[in-house]
Design a protein around this motif. Sequence first.
Motif, PDB file in Angstrom:
ATOM      1  N   ASP A 160      25.502 -48.020 106.031  1.00  0.00           N
ATOM      2  CA  ASP A 160      24.404 -48.114 105.085  1.00  0.00           C
ATOM      3  C   ASP A 160      23.084 -48.289 105.839  1.00  0.00           C
TER       4      ASP A 160
ATOM      5  N   ASP B 280      33.910 -46.049 105.982  1.00  0.00           N
ATOM      6  CA  ASP B 280      33.505 -46.156 104.575  1.00  0.00           C
ATOM      7  C   ASP B 280      31.984 -46.335 104.543  1.00  0.00           C
ATOM      8  N   PRO B 281      31.353 -46.065 103.400  1.00  0.00           N
ATOM      9  CA  PRO B 281      29.884 -46.056 103.322  1.00  0.00           C
ATOM     10  C   PRO B 281      29.213 -47.352 103.771  1.00  0.00           C
ATOM     11  N   THR B 282      29.870 -48.505 103.613  1.00  0.00           N
ATOM     12  CA  THR B 282      29.235 -49.769 103.995  1.00  0.00           C
ATOM     13  C   THR B 282      29.040 -49.872 105.513  1.00  0.00           C
ATOM     14  N   GLU B 283      29.824 -49.130 106.280  1.00  0.00           N
ATOM     15  CA  GLU B 283      29.703 -49.184 107.742  1.00  0.00           C
ATOM     16  C   GLU B 283      28.536 -48.355 108.260  1.00  0.00           C
TER      17      GLU B 283
ATOM     18  N   ASP C 167      20.931 -50.607 106.176  1.00  0.00           N
ATOM     19  CA  ASP C 167      20.747 -51.830 106.947  1.00  0.00           C
ATOM     20  C   ASP C 167      21.435 -51.748 108.309  1.00  0.00           C
TER      21      ASP C 167
ATOM     22  N   THR D  52      23.527 -39.192 103.145  1.00  0.00           N
ATOM     23  CA  THR D  52      24.865 -39.740 102.900  1.00  0.00           C
ATOM     24  C   THR D  52      25.574 -39.030 101.752  1.00  0.00           C
TER      25      THR D  52
END
Length: 141
Positions: free
Chosen positions: A132, A127-130, A134, A59
């Motif tokens: 991560d 964005d990075p949360t999409e 998990d 990432t």
Amino acid sequence: MANAASGIAVHDDCKQRFLELKAKRTFRFVVYKIEEKDKQKQIIVEKLGEPAESYEDFTSNLPADECRYAIYDFDFVTAENCQKSKIFFIHWSPDTARVRTKMIYASSKERFKRELDGIQVELQATDPTEMDLDVIRSRAV
């Protein structure tokens, strides 16, 4: 060979590196970008990740304000305690990227994916949360 929708060629090295990741597990990830050279756009390999590199290493190779395509070989253990692996195709298109760039990547994605036979999971992230770990884990199982 140029993409009919966007006129973008796919460099031979792109498919070759994908096949090495898939068959020989030579790489953990491959990051691709669209490069313009002499008025001709083509998809090229930007970065190859060694097998020992982590998801965080992967990432960190995706720019915060530019689009990329990426392949990630995700290893995991199932509930039955079996070691497995899934090949992810990730379309990284951050909100901060230029609109024209996002359109070029979006219009070339399907054609590029067809070149890479063996993708098991597709993911698009803005964005990075999409994307991560998990999210990757939940999509792999």
